[in-house]
Structure formats: C-alpha cells, structure tokens
Design an enzyme around this catalytic site. Sequence first.
Site, PDB file in Angstrom:
ATOM      1  N   HIS B 259       0.831  -1.203   0.000  1.00  0.00           N
ATOM      2  CA  HIS B 259       0.000   0.000   0.000  1.00  0.00           C
ATOM      3  C   HIS B 259       0.877   1.270   0.000  1.00  0.00           C
ATOM      4  CE1 HIS B 259      -3.718   2.262   1.196  1.00  0.00           C
ATOM      5  NE2 HIS B 259      -2.824   3.071   1.722  1.00  0.00           N
ATOM      6  N   GLU B 260       1.822   1.314   0.932  1.00  0.00           N
ATOM      7  CA  GLU B 260       2.674   2.510   1.027  1.00  0.00           C
ATOM      8  C   GLU B 260       3.576   2.642  -0.188  1.00  0.00           C
ATOM      9  OE1 GLU B 260       1.700   4.589   2.999  1.00  0.00           O
ATOM     10  OE2 GLU B 260       0.508   3.302   4.322  1.00  0.00           O
ATOM     11  N   HIS B 263       1.708   4.619  -2.729  1.00  0.00           N
ATOM     12  CA  HIS B 263       1.861   6.066  -2.505  1.00  0.00           C
ATOM     13  C   HIS B 263       3.254   6.544  -2.916  1.00  0.00           C
ATOM     14  CE1 HIS B 263      -1.925   6.750  -0.467  1.00  0.00           C
ATOM     15  NE2 HIS B 263      -1.677   5.848   0.461  1.00  0.00           N
ATOM     16  N   GLU B 289      -4.610   7.631  -3.049  1.00  0.00           N
ATOM     17  CA  GLU B 289      -5.136   6.373  -2.526  1.00  0.00           C
ATOM     18  C   GLU B 289      -5.493   5.414  -3.665  1.00  0.00           C
ATOM     19  OE1 GLU B 289      -4.863   6.017   0.622  1.00  0.00           O
ATOM     20  OE2 GLU B 289      -6.004   4.192   1.065  1.00  0.00           O
TER      21      GLU B 289
END
Lengths: 494, 494
Positions: B259-260, B263, B289
């Site tokens: 997820h990170e 980003h 997101e």
Amino acid sequence: MTAFADLMAFQRETEALAQIAGRLGWDQETVMPAGAAHQRGEEMGAIEGVLHARRTDPRVGDWLGTAEAPDAAGQRALDLIARAYRRNACIPARLAAETARVTSVAQGIWAEARGKDDVAHFLPTLEHVVALRREAGQALAAGGFGGGDVYDALLDDYEPGATGAGIAAVFGRMRPRLVALRAALLGARHAPVPLAHRFGKDGQMALARDLAGAFGYDWSRGRLDLAVHPFSSGSGNDVRITTRVSESDPFNCFYSTVHEVGHATYEQGIDQAYLLTPLGAGVSMGVHESQSRIYENQLGRSRAFTGWLFGRMRETFGDFGVADAEAFYGTVNRVQPGYIRTEADEVHYNLHIMMRFDLERQLMSGALAVADLEEAWNSRFAADFGVAVDRPAHGMLQDVHWSVGLFGYFPTYALGNVYAGCLHKALRAAVPDLDAALARGDAAPATGWLNDCLQRHGGLYAPAEVVERACGFAPDEGPLLDYLETKFRAIYRL
Amino acid sequence: MTAFADLMAFQRETEALAQIAGRLGWDQETVMPAGAAHQRGEEMGAIEGVLHARRTDPRVGDWLGTAEAPDAAGQRALDLIARAYRRNACIPARLAAETARVTSVAQGIWAEARGKDDVAHFLPTLEHVVALRREAGQALAAGGFGGGDVYDALLDDYEPGATGAGIAAVFGRMRPRLVALRAALLGARHAPVPLAHRFGKDGQMALARDLAGAFGYDWSRGRLDLAVHPFSSGSGNDVRITTRVSESDPFNCFYSTVHEVGHATYEQGIDQAYLLTPLGAGVSMGVHESQSRIYENQLGRSRAFTGWLFGRMRETFGDFGVADAEAFYGTVNRVQPGYIRTEADEVHYNLHIMMRFDLERQLMSGALAVADLEEAWNSRFAADFGVAVDRPAHGMLQDVHWSVGLFGYFPTYALGNVYAGCLHKALRAAVPDLDAALARGDAAPATGWLNDCLQRHGGLYAPAEVVERACGFAPDEGPLLDYLETKFRAIYRL
C-alpha cells in the site's frame, strides 16, 4: 519588558528552527537515502536562508536597543543575542551566501581528494575557502571582534574570550612536558600489548549502549546510530549520538560512544528553563570538549573503569588475548605515534592540535600560502612525531574542518583537554571514593558532580568562568600535564 | 516573465521547507525519542509558522497579479499557488501555529490513550483539535471555499473539487450493493481458512522488502522503517515508507508495505522537471489512494500475484498450514467483520469509511459533541458490522487522523477505491497478459502503465481529470462494485 518578551519569543522560534536544521544534518549522516543528496542540498539551503534572515532581522536590532532584562539570566541571554547579531551584521550578505555555497561544494571536493590522495584536486577549493574566511575574519576584526586580529576574530566564534596569543602561551608551556613524556614512553622497556582479535559488531553495539547508560545518557531523550564520523547532535530533549564499528578495534566504537555521550549529556543536562533560549546549549566548543574528554579519558580510560570494561568485554567476547584487567588498562592506554588525530592517544593528541593551530594561524595571517601547506604539514609532522607522512589522506587531507571553513576550531579541542584536566582534579577532591563506583561501571558520582557544577548552567556563564566556578580555581594546563605524567609513567613502569 | 520567475524561485524554497516539515513528521513517527515530543511540538510550530508566513506573503499576491506563465504547466502551477494562497490567507497565523503545536503534541497523547484504552485521556485534546479545525473550516467557508460549507471547505484541501454531498451520493449508491455482497459472503457455506501460525519478524521484513521491489520502489531514493501506523512520507527523491509487524498476521506487514509503495512510487515517479514545484507531488489524496489501493488490492491481492506470494512465503516460513495457492488466495481475501479499518477486507473497508465520514461531518457541523463520539461510534459500528466494539483501541482510538486534525481526509480513501476500480478496468484492457507477469511476482507492466498514464503527471491535471485521462472514461463507482462482486462471489463459490 515588551521588547524583551518580543525578542525572546522571536529568538525561541529561531532556536527551534536551528534545532530542525541540526536534525536534518543528523538525518543526512545516518538514515538519508543516497539519492536524496541533491534535493537535501536545496532543503538545507532553504532553512539556512530562513535562519540567516532571522539572525540579521532589523527588528532584532530594534528590540536589543530597548529591551530590559528582568534578571541576570535574561541579561546574559540579551548579551549573547547582541553578540551574535553584531557578528552577523559584520558579514556582508554576499560573503555569507558565497561562503555557504563554496563550503558546501568544498566538502565534497575534499572527500574526493581524500579518497584518491590528490592534494592538487583540493588546493584551488581550499584557496577559495581560505580567502573567504580571511575576508570574514577581516570584516569581524574591523568590527572590533578578536581585538582587531583576523584569527582571533574567527576563534571568538567557537571559544568566546579566547585569543591566539593566550592559546599559544598555554601550548608553549605544554609542549616541553608533552615532548619529554612522549620520549620517555616511546623509550620505555615495558609496553602494553595491542589488541589482536576480532570483535563482533552486535556485541560492540550492545556494549556501547551499556557504556552510554553507565555515563548517564538519557535514552528517553536520545538515540544511538551508526555514522561514518561519530558526532552528537541536538540540544535539550532530543540529543542524538552516533558511533562507528570496526571489528578489529572495538575501542573506536566504545570510546567514540563515551566521547559523544559527554557532549550529549552536557546538552541533556542543561536546566530545562533554558530550553530553546540562548542559554540552552553548551557555552563553547572548548567547554563542550572538556565534557567529552573527561568522560572518554579521565573517567573512561581510568584503571577503575577499564577494570569493569574488561569484565564486560570478557562476558561479551570471551577470551580476547589480554590476560587481566591490569594488562587491559595498558592496552586501552597504549601510546603510539600515528598519523590520524582522531585516533591519537592522550599524550599525542595535543601535539596534533598544536600543529594545526600554528598552521591555520599562518594561513589566516597570510604568512603561509595554501600552495605551501602540504610541505609545511609534512615537515612539521616529521619533526613532531618522528614519522614521515606516507600519504595525503594521512596528512593534510585527514580532517574535514578546513574544507567547511572551520578556522579557529582546532585549538578548542586542546582547550577542552586543559579544562578536563582541571575539572578532573576538582572532581577527585570532591568525590574521593569515585574509583569504587567506576570499578562497578557506575560513573554517576562523576557525571552528577559535573552536571551540578557545570553542565546545568548551559550558556549562563562565560567559558572560562563556568570552568573556574566548577573547579574553584582558575584553569590552566598544570592539572592535565600532572595527570598525564602520573598516569602514563605508571602504565609504562617508569 | 520576471514576476513568474521570481514567484517560482520563492515557491521552490517554500516547497523545500515543506519537505523539511514532512521529514520531521517522519522522524517523529519512526526514530524520535519519546521525551522529545514537547520540544518537537515547538519545532513543528516554528517551521509551520515560517511556511504559513511564506504562503501568505503579500509578495506572492503581487507576483500572482502580474505573473505570466510561459506554458500550460506554468499556468497550472500558477493556479495551484493562487488557490493555496487564497486558502492560507483565510487562516490567521495564530490559528496555523496553534494547530501545528497542538496537533504535534496531540499525536503523542492519542498514542498514549490508545496504548491504555483510555478515551478520557484523549478527549480534552481531541476537543481542542476539533475546535481548531472547525475554526479553520469556518474561516475557509467564509472565504468562499467549499461553497460556504465548513466540512466541504476542509475536504477541498485533500480532494479539490469534491463535496460532502457528492461523496454522500456516491456512498448512497455503493452502500446497498456492498451490504448485499457482505450479507451473501458472510452467509456462504464455503469460507476460506484463516492463518493459524506464527511468522518470524525478520522473515516478514525481508519479504516486505522483496514486495516493495516487486512493485518498483526505488531504494536509492527511499527507505523502509517500522511505525505504529504505516505511512509514506516525502516527495521527489526522498520518499520513505513504513510498515508494522505482527507475528500472527504477516498480511498486515506485507499489504501495508505494498500500500505505502503505491503512494511512494507515485511520488517517486513524478516527472523530475516538477521537483520542488507545485506540480511535484500527487494531485490529491483520492488519486494518491487510488495508487496505493490498486497496488494493494487489485494487483497485490489478485489470484496471479498471491500465487507468487504463496511460494515466497513457503520458502521463507515453511509449511504454514495453507494447502495450495488457490486456498491461499482465499485466505488473503477472507471477508470478516473486524474492528480495524486498516485491517479490513476490500468488502468491509468502504463501510468503515462511510461511518467515519458521517461522524466527522457531524463533528465539524457541531451536530455531534466530542464527548458523545465514543457512544456514537460504538452504536454505529454495532449497526453496520453486527459486532460490539470491545475496547477503545478497537474503536474510536484506532486511527491517528483526527488527533492530527485530518477532518475531511477519510472519504478520500473510498474515493481512491472508486478510482482504483476504474484504473484497474482500463489497465486490464491495456495490458491483457498482466496476470502472467504478476504470477512471476513482477508488477512492472502494471506500474509502468500507471506511471505512464497517471503518476508522472504529478499535479499537472485536476484529480478527476487525470483519472479520466488515464481510463478513457469518466470515473464512477461501477467498476469497483463490479470487480468486488465478481471477485468475492467466486472466492466464496456463490
């Protein structure tokens, strides 16, 4: 009172921003990804620009003109702000910007030159830096700093109140006794054994943490990381230390840690009322170094404390070829001429400083040209240390200081040793049973005394004054030399 | 042209200072000593004060009045600066500095309260933060932002162009299909097996690093650390990620990391020409997101990619009680009502967001008092999830967002899911053989398409516009819901 309160509120924000700039430096040396270097340069330039603008903000001059301090600490804060403001006002903006730009590039060029032992690669840059620092020194001298002397005007930034002539006089008295001691030790029949073993990195780091704790480092307000060149960073409640690890030389890790803990606990130990004020940091480089040095040497390399360290090293690493605590004490304190200042023993260390002091004073006065520095360095080193410099990285390229414009900084290291000698004498008188605690790995009676007598005052008193208050006598080189002669003649059985 | 160049030079320094403030936030969450919290609050207040002064500097208004952009990217930069300038001009400096100071300290208090499940410990601080954010929202609304609505005025900062009413309408269309899908899955006869094994921390971190690499994270411009609440931080060439490790739930570590990385690679992938300009960061939280979610879910939790992950986990941890890759795909995608948003499956996730969205809108309008938040949270959770909150750390204390003043931020997570659904539909059409690469643990064909179609543009286009340009159609919730129904009905054999 309003001008005073306004000035202090403004100053507090400036101090907070300076802490941020310092923490960026920590980040760069410990955790920053390599690819971020160029972007970081822009970030540092931006925050340094903000700081410079605040430090030369005309409102500061206006406030200083009318502010009235409510007490002695407030007056001292005003004096320190006024002094910094007047110093900054002497430096034209063009010179400040050019110096920032040139020294930031110079550091990289120095590192390249050092990496390939290429003095010629560094000389044009060093010439530029020397010219800029001489110009700054001349501007400060013209503004009344350093009694009109260029070198003293620069020195005054690191050690307020010190002069080149005063330091030269101290060094003149120290040199004959150090040279005689050195000759006696190198000629002694007995010599301690060196380490000849490998020491695992994890064990070294665990023991380094124990050492930091033994000397009172407050982990709730600090942390320990690895860096190429160990340093301490920050003031108040975020004071971080770094060390390095060499499997063949654990003392490098251990004593770098204890040294940086000396700096860090000085900052951590300052009265919380001074946080983010001009009093909230160590008062000078010399006094700072007195703390790192007394932790590292007079305490950390003492017979009592090394006895405890020997036991801990045996627990951690097993038998490493040193028979007992007495032999280990000799190993820790082995005296040997070497090229590198930061690795020098207590006897040789100040001879390194004396040499740099004489050379940089000549560079600043113009008596020595940068083009002639290498020859001057090498001939002086051969005369003082009895060894020829084998490569520039072991000679004039070994230290970063001059590349970043730090002229007048080196003598504060020796001044720190002198102050440490005096503080140690007073400490031993005040805490007669100190060795019993040190032998248990507990330096608290010593660090408690130092905190109470010196560290907690931060910038409240001038450098020599705070040392004299702590010692009860005016500091001079006598106690350091007495200590060195007694300690090392005993180790070498003379 | 001079006004444009002057403005861009000034803005560049401001962007550099903003990067510094962001890095301080990273430091606080990863390496800062606990005892530094209050001092850090002052430091953050000081740099936020500098940023606020620059962002409201009257010279910016003057430059904006006369600057002429040389091209479309320059015009977009001017528009973004003007919008931020008008927003910041609404916020008094006192409010900006107080918010920075209070939220910095509030974060620590929230962490303490969460650690001991003590809502009362957090409430006074949360009340203070809510009051400050309402005051900011009111000031912005009075300045014309958010169409005069307090919540929308805050939301507009994270997702320019979005409105509470618009999001409520999307959520209104999503909710019935999600609720029906949830009911069907929870009532299904077949259910995937959960993990019942311990997974060593070192193995998890090593595999997390492999996962980051598989999704194209550039280690030369970033690093991975542990944090209580995983996040990504920084723009350009210093973009750091964090994760966390639970020995019973390695998916937490793995999918937080992926997820990170979504980003972070968005930030790392922006055209270097936009570095330290208004175009040099992701354009909105929702678009951000969309990248983290498509990496994590549509790609990272796909049948193809989990097949590769299953093999790597078997290599790392041995047999962990899941029979084969097909069963593992079910385990990874197991649907279960749970307390924690960040651990929620894809079906429940948006229900968490809908609840926070409704609660925070009420907090900002004043319809809900902070003192009544816990009860409102718990009753709403019981109604939506069919489970009673067992402790505050599983309820209203679970997320950091509100403690740091992020009101209007939560709905961007669901908007990101909606965008991710659309991007995934377009990606699959553009890269029909994607699963073959994913099955080899290679996400490059997907990340390459995303970088080319969306990430590299940074702030060049408005949020909905850049998604539409990438997809070739106007984004709505349809593709996400279609994807969820198809994927999960198959896993649950419905």
